[in-house]
Design a protein around this motif. Structure first.
Motif, PDB file in Angstrom:
ATOM      1  N   GLU A 163       0.820  -1.224  -0.050  1.00 55.12           N
ATOM      2  CA  GLU A 163       0.344   0.070   0.007  1.00 55.12           C
ATOM      3  C   GLU A 163       0.829   1.165  -0.145  1.00 55.12           C
ATOM      4  OE1 GLU A 163      -3.977   1.281   2.421  1.00 55.12           O
ATOM      5  OE2 GLU A 163      -2.283   1.381   3.487  1.00 55.12           O
ATOM      6  N   MET A 189      -3.369  10.522   0.104  1.00 59.44           N
ATOM      7  CA  MET A 189      -4.430   9.491  -0.492  1.00 59.44           C
ATOM      8  C   MET A 189      -3.547   8.173  -0.163  1.00 59.44           C
ATOM      9  SD  MET A 189      -2.957   7.887  -3.210  1.00 59.44           S
ATOM     10  CE  MET A 189      -1.402   8.173  -4.259  1.00 59.44           C
ATOM     11  N   ARG A 190      -4.407   7.014  -0.202  1.00 60.91           N
ATOM     12  CA  ARG A 190      -3.577   5.658  -0.267  1.00 60.91           C
ATOM     13  C   ARG A 190      -4.162   4.872  -1.429  1.00 60.91           C
ATOM     14  NH1 ARG A 190      -6.119   2.014   3.779  1.00 60.91           N
ATOM     15  NH2 ARG A 190      -7.891   3.216   3.625  1.00 60.91           N
ATOM     16  N   ARG A 191      -3.125   4.090  -2.097  1.00 61.95           N
ATOM     17  CA  ARG A 191      -3.191   3.362  -3.055  1.00 61.95           C
ATOM     18  C   ARG A 191      -2.991   1.830  -2.826  1.00 61.95           C
ATOM     19  NH1 ARG A 191      -4.368   4.598  -8.390  1.00 61.95           N
ATOM     20  NH2 ARG A 191      -3.646   6.994  -7.971  1.00 61.95           N
ATOM     21  N   SER A 193      -3.807  -2.293  -4.604  1.00 59.57           N
ATOM     22  CA  SER A 193      -4.637  -3.178  -5.583  1.00 59.57           C
ATOM     23  C   SER A 193      -5.256  -2.356  -6.539  1.00 59.57           C
ATOM     24  CB  SER A 193      -5.776  -3.833  -4.834  1.00 59.57           C
ATOM     25  OG  SER A 193      -5.187  -4.783  -3.801  1.00 59.57           O
ATOM     26  N   LEU A 195      -6.631   0.647  -6.290  1.00 62.85           N
ATOM     27  CA  LEU A 195      -7.712   1.536  -5.710  1.00 62.85           C
ATOM     28  C   LEU A 195      -7.244   2.846  -5.031  1.00 62.85           C
ATOM     29  CD1 LEU A 195     -10.091  -1.024  -4.281  1.00 62.85           C
ATOM     30  CD2 LEU A 195     -10.299   0.126  -6.562  1.00 62.85           C
ATOM     31  N   ARG A 196      -7.496   3.845  -5.257  1.00 61.98           N
ATOM     32  CA  ARG A 196      -7.088   5.438  -4.590  1.00 61.98           C
ATOM     33  C   ARG A 196      -8.102   5.647  -3.666  1.00 61.98           C
ATOM     34  NH1 ARG A 196      -4.254  10.088  -6.162  1.00 61.98           N
ATOM     35  NH2 ARG A 196      -5.228  11.741  -5.391  1.00 61.98           N
ATOM     36  N   ILE A 197      -7.675   5.792  -2.380  1.00 64.17           N
ATOM     37  CA  ILE A 197      -8.607   6.213  -1.329  1.00 64.17           C
ATOM     38  C   ILE A 197      -8.081   7.531  -0.692  1.00 64.17           C
ATOM     39  CG2 ILE A 197      -9.462   5.361   0.878  1.00 64.17           C
ATOM     40  CD1 ILE A 197      -9.004   2.533   0.181  1.00 64.17           C
ATOM     41  N   GLU A 198      -9.092   8.422  -0.613  1.00 61.55           N
ATOM     42  CA  GLU A 198      -8.414   9.746  -0.040  1.00 61.55           C
ATOM     43  C   GLU A 198      -8.341   9.706   1.428  1.00 61.55           C
ATOM     44  OE1 GLU A 198      -7.532  12.189  -1.570  1.00 61.55           O
ATOM     45  OE2 GLU A 198      -7.960  11.453  -3.706  1.00 61.55           O
ATOM     46  N   LEU A 199      -7.373  10.220   2.045  1.00 66.04           N
ATOM     47  CA  LEU A 199      -7.298  10.042   3.466  1.00 66.04           C
ATOM     48  C   LEU A 199      -8.374  10.914   4.013  1.00 66.04           C
ATOM     49  CD1 LEU A 199      -3.626  10.749   3.832  1.00 66.04           C
ATOM     50  CD2 LEU A 199      -4.691   8.462   3.759  1.00 66.04           C
ATOM     51  N   PRO A 200      -8.928  10.474   5.103  1.00 65.50           N
ATOM     52  CA  PRO A 200     -10.164  11.392   5.863  1.00 65.50           C
ATOM     53  C   PRO A 200      -9.210  12.615   6.463  1.00 65.50           C
ATOM     54  CG  PRO A 200      -9.410   9.377   7.346  1.00 65.50           C
ATOM     55  CD  PRO A 200      -8.620   9.197   6.105  1.00 65.50           C
ATOM     56  N   HIS A 204      -5.171   9.405   8.737  1.00 65.73           N
ATOM     57  CA  HIS A 204      -5.295   7.984   8.843  1.00 65.73           C
ATOM     58  C   HIS A 204      -4.005   7.414   9.561  1.00 65.73           C
ATOM     59  CE1 HIS A 204      -4.875   3.770   7.332  1.00 65.73           C
ATOM     60  NE2 HIS A 204      -3.772   3.997   6.918  1.00 65.73           N
TER      61      HIS A 204
END
Length: 363
Positions: A163, A189-191, A193, A195-200, A204
């Motif tokens: 990740e 963000m986290r990436r 697999s 998928l890109r997920i923005e940090l809350p 995080h």
């Protein structure tokens, strides 16, 4: 005479008649010539007229062809202009993209400031010493106000999954009571697999437990945020002492000593948490820590001197501590001036001397 006159008159008449006949014949010839010439002229005129008509028709065809060619040429020029503009726009876009990539690559290749690199190195060393080697710090741009900024971290789990975490800033918080270290990432963000997920907005967390708090406090006082108090059986880190050697040299010697202690075969895993002086194989103003198998701090020693004492004849190597205090589960005890020795059973004098560049003390 009369006959002559009559004969002469007839001759004249015949001559005149002959002349007339000749004139008539000549006129006919000329008339025929004129007729042939007129026919030729008329044919020539007709042919000229036909050629003129044909030329006019051809001229009209040429005019139409010319108009068509001009139209096709205009269309081709307009198309060429449109293609040129499109190609120019595409080239400009590609050039911008290339410049951006080169700028990004150049930015990525800019080495981290030495202070930031040292901070990351110390943080990773502490994590690895506590058994957490899954985090790999790829980049950071600044260390300010007790946080790292412009951070890129690769998190590799036990199964081999990865990740990538990219954050504008990262804080490091130690909970003394819980023995927990929390890395909190903000604005990024986290990436994983694909998928890109923005940090809350609240950040995080990546938590590690248990950790040896005093080790982190001694090595990262400029970065660490500390909460809570240590349990009774765990000694808190002492206030930072002023060192007479530079940070890089100290770090190198701590690594060298820790590599040697890792092979010592002692009941506790020993770690040189800090020292302030080095003279002739004697480390001055030392902080030594000992950890159990579960990474929990079991012992600390704060003393004025520490050295590796070797006995070549017996093949024994010991840690010699002088003048200080020993903190353990059984309480606190004093280290006398004549010294307190800790046997290092799996290290021989030659190995100790090589690892410490000859900085050992003969017994």
């Amino acid at each position: 005479m009369v006959v002559r006159k009559i004969f002469g008159s007839r001759l004249l008449t015949l001559a005149a008649f002959a002349a007339l006949i000749a004139l008539v014949l000549d006129g006919r010839a000329k008339a025929e010539l004129f007729g042939r010439q007129e026919v030729a002229l008329r044919a020539l005129a007709a042919h000229s007229e036909q050629r003129a008509v044909a030329a006019e028709a051809h001229s009209d065809d040429l005019a139409r062809d010319l108009l068509r060619i001009e139209h096709d040429l205009d269309a081709a020029l307009n198309n060429s202009h449109a293609i040129s503009e499109a190609m120019a726009a595409q080239f400009e876009s590609l050039q911008r993209t290339s410049v951006q990539r080169e700028s990004a690559a150049a930015f990525a290749q800019v080495p981290m400031p030495s202070g930031v690199a040292r901070c990351i190195t110390l943080l990773r060393e502490c994590l690895v010493a506590d058994g957490f080697a899954e985090l790999r710090f790829l980049n950071a741009r600044e260390c300010a106000e007790s946080e790292l900024r412009g951070v890129e971290v690769l998190d590799v789990d036990a199964s081999g999954g990865t990740e990538l975490i990219v954050a504008a800033r990262m804080t490091v918080t130690l909970d003394r009571a819980e023995g927990t270290l929390a890395l909190r990432f903000y604005d990024g963000m986290r990436r994983a697999s694909g998928l890109r997920i923005e940090l809350p907005p609240e950040g995080h967390d990546r938590r590690f437990r248990p950790v040896t708090g005093p080790m982190f406090e001694s090595k990262l006082p400029f970065l660490l945020r500390v909460i809570g108090e240590y349990p009774v059986q765990t000694a808190a880190a002492l206030p930072a002492m002023t060192s007479t050697i530079d940070v890089a040299t100290k770090r190198d010697w701590i690594l060298r000593v820790d590599e040697l202690l890792a092979e010592a075969g002692t009941e506790l895993h020993l770690h040189l948490a800090d020292f302030q002086d080095l003279d002739g194989g004697v480390f001055g103003r030392v902080r030594l820590a000992g950890y159990e198998q579960d990474k929990r701090l079991a012992m600390t020693a704060d003393c004025s001197e520490l050295s590796f004492e070797v006995d070549v004849q017996s093949g024994i190597v010991s840690l010699l501590l002088r003048s200080g205090t020993l903190h353990g589960k059984g309480g606190e005890s004093t280290i006398a001036k004549d010294g307190f020795r800790m046997l290092l059973p799996k290290i021989n004098p030659k190995a100790a001397s090589l690892a410490l560049l000859g900085m050992v003390v003969q017994r």
